[in-house]
Design a protein around this motif. Structure first.
Motif, mmCIF file in Angstrom:
data_model
loop_
_atom_site.group_PDB
_atom_site.id
_atom_site.type_symbol
_atom_site.label_atom_id
_atom_site.label_comp_id
_atom_site.label_asym_id
_atom_site.label_seq_id
_atom_site.Cartn_x
_atom_site.Cartn_y
_atom_site.Cartn_z
ATOM 1 N N HIS A 102 0.699 -1.133 0.025
ATOM 2 C CA HIS A 102 -0.071 -0.031 -0.008
ATOM 3 C C HIS A 102 0.788 1.521 -0.146
ATOM 4 N N GLY A 103 2.052 0.992 -0.319
ATOM 5 C CA GLY A 103 2.901 2.287 -0.324
ATOM 6 C C GLY A 103 2.450 3.517 -1.417
ATOM 7 N N LEU A 104 1.705 3.374 -2.431
ATOM 8 C CA LEU A 104 1.468 4.353 -3.115
ATOM 9 C C LEU A 104 0.306 5.309 -2.391
ATOM 10 N N SER A 105 -0.650 4.686 -1.896
ATOM 11 C CA SER A 105 -1.492 5.365 -0.716
ATOM 12 C C SER A 105 -0.627 6.147 0.228
ATOM 13 N N ARG A 106 0.165 5.312 1.111
ATOM 14 C CA ARG A 106 0.667 5.795 2.435
ATOM 15 C C ARG A 106 1.429 7.083 2.187
ATOM 16 N N ASN A 107 2.196 7.162 0.876
ATOM 17 C CA ASN A 107 2.878 8.172 0.396
ATOM 18 C C ASN A 107 1.999 9.537 0.199
ATOM 19 N N VAL A 108 0.890 9.392 -0.268
ATOM 20 C CA VAL A 108 -0.136 10.701 -0.449
ATOM 21 C C VAL A 108 -0.350 11.230 1.172
ATOM 22 N N MET A 109 -0.401 10.440 2.186
ATOM 23 C CA MET A 109 -0.845 10.717 3.383
ATOM 24 C C MET A 109 0.230 11.677 4.110
ATOM 25 N N PRO A 110 -0.299 12.699 4.941
ATOM 26 C CA PRO A 110 0.829 13.693 5.545
ATOM 27 C C PRO A 110 1.419 12.767 6.448
ATOM 28 N N LYS A 111 2.507 13.342 6.644
ATOM 29 C CA LYS A 111 3.296 12.855 7.771
ATOM 30 C C LYS A 111 3.558 13.849 8.821
ATOM 31 N N PHE A 112 2.711 13.849 9.806
ATOM 32 C CA PHE A 112 2.601 14.637 10.868
ATOM 33 C C PHE A 112 3.758 14.942 11.908
ATOM 34 N N PHE A 113 3.916 16.202 12.176
ATOM 35 C CA PHE A 113 5.013 16.447 13.453
ATOM 36 C C PHE A 113 4.272 17.428 14.172
ATOM 37 N N ASP A 114 4.703 17.552 15.318
ATOM 38 C CA ASP A 114 4.431 18.565 16.296
ATOM 39 C C ASP A 114 5.260 19.453 16.731
ATOM 40 N N GLY A 115 5.113 20.294 17.322
ATOM 41 C CA GLY A 115 6.277 21.311 18.081
ATOM 42 C C GLY A 115 6.923 22.072 17.081
ATOM 43 N N LEU A 116 8.390 21.987 17.385
ATOM 44 C CA LEU A 116 9.057 22.815 16.534
ATOM 45 C C LEU A 116 10.443 21.946 15.956
ATOM 46 N N GLU A 117 10.732 21.859 15.001
ATOM 47 C CA GLU A 117 11.913 21.279 14.457
ATOM 48 C C GLU A 117 12.805 21.965 13.770
ATOM 49 N N LEU A 118 14.248 22.016 13.890
ATOM 50 C CA LEU A 118 15.156 22.527 13.180
ATOM 51 C C LEU A 118 16.322 21.870 12.806
ATOM 52 N N ASP A 119 16.407 21.388 11.642
ATOM 53 C CA ASP A 119 17.478 20.446 10.776
ATOM 54 C C ASP A 119 18.500 21.215 10.139
ATOM 55 N N TYR A 120 19.591 20.470 10.093
ATOM 56 C CA TYR A 120 20.456 21.343 9.342
ATOM 57 C C TYR A 120 21.333 19.772 8.551
ATOM 58 N N MET A 121 21.833 20.066 7.244
ATOM 59 C CA MET A 121 22.543 18.886 6.704
ATOM 60 C C MET A 121 23.743 19.557 5.873
#
Length: 321
Positions: free
Chosen positions: A41-60
């Motif tokens: 079911h990967g095609l359908s799951r990729n459409v769904m939002p990947k939720f997160f809460d709070g604050l995230e700061l990422d650096y690469m």
């Protein structure tokens, strides 16, 4: 005994020959590989939002063609808060293409929580992967090992989850393309809580797919899962997920949409429990910054979670994630 009318054992000018005894003759497969059962079911799951809460700061940051360092600071109720740092290292490199073995990891300095992922393709058709996770210094390590063989028309997979002498779980699966559009498969689950007690379960999987839509279903003694994915327009995708649990006699249905723009993407969902979610991602053209906004709300309980994410990525490694 001789037969002058029999074809020769070696090829001649007419390209007609008689194969020798016990000779392996490879056939041609015009069907595409269906993938594994885990990503049915990967095609359908990729459409769904990947939720997160709070604050995230990422650096690469890119140190070399095959070396990256990462850093993140998280303030969240769902994830471990604090600072984490890690990196990505690949042993093999061809031009600008990263090959395997590849090592990805990060660690939380204060709690000693760590994640480690090792991916290796000893051959083009064979995937070996190990995922190790430790939530704190005193907790045991959670492990997952994967062995996957990919052939032109089928995929054979074996997954091992926290395999120990006293307890563990293992899944063995196969997915095969029957026609250009149909694919069938099955999965066997082995689980034990003591060396003498072993429980098994089986599941069947099927998928019917075209270039702009796909229908997939999987059934076992525990429940039934059905998914439908469709590309409505080149920039718009729609997905439906239906899950039914025989034990709890509960059904949940989810509808999701994804709308892609030139420099942003929008994901939205609505399920039968009256939960509504929305995720927006924006890429800045003049600065290597990705911004994300996530909101999910449960209407019956009148509760919601709000999150913001900022990703600084000068190398552009995470632009497609």
């Amino acid at each position: 005994m001789s037969c002058k009318g029999c074809p020769p054992y070696e090829k001649d000018k007419s390209a007609i020959f008689f194969p020798r005894c016990f000779q392996w003759i490879r056939g041609a497969c015009t069907k595409k590989n269906p993938g594994n059962v885990e990503n049915l079911h990967g095609l359908s799951r990729n459409v769904m939002p990947k939720f997160f809460d709070g604050l995230e700061l990422d650096y690469m940051h890119r140190l070399g063609p095959h070396k990256y360092i990462t850093g993140s600071w998280i303030l969240s109720h769902m994830k471990a808060a604090g600072f984490r740092f890690g990196g990505l290292y690949t042993f093999r490199l061809t031009n600008d293409v990263l090959l395997t073995p590849t090592i990805i990891g990060d660690i939380h300095p204060s709690t000693q929580a760590a994640n480690l992922n090792i991916l290796y393709y000893p051959y083009e058709c064979l995937r070996l992967e190990a995922t190790l996770q430790r939530s704190s210094e005193k907790t045991p390590v959670d492990s997952q090992y994967t062995i996957e063989l990919t052939r032109p028309c089928d995929t054979w997979s074996a997954n091992f989850y926290n395999v120990r002498k006293d307890n563990g779980r293992c899944t063995l699966s196969v997915m095969r393309a029957i026609t250009q559009h149909w694919a069938l498969g099955g999965e066997m689950l082995l689980e034990w809580n003591s060396p003498e007690k072993l429980s098994t379960d089986f599941a069947l999987a099927a998928r019917y797919s075209h270039h702009n839509f796909a229908v997939a279903a999987s059934a076992s003694r525990i429940g039934l899962d059905i998914s439908y994915w469709q590309r409505i327009y080149p920039q718009i995708q729609m997905a439906n997920l239906l899950a039914y649990n025989y034990i709890t006699n509960k059904t949940i249905a989810t509808v999701g949409y994804q709308w892609n723009f030139s420099d942003s993407a929008v994901h939205a969902m609505l399920d039968s429990d009256a939960s509504v979610g929305f995720m927006w991602t924006k890429y800045l053209n003049n600065f290597p910054l990705q911004m994300g906004l996530s909101v999910i709300m449960s209407i019956p309980t009148d509760r919601f979670a709000f999150g913001m994410r900022f990703v600084v990525d000068p190398s552009g490694y995470r632009r497609d994630n």
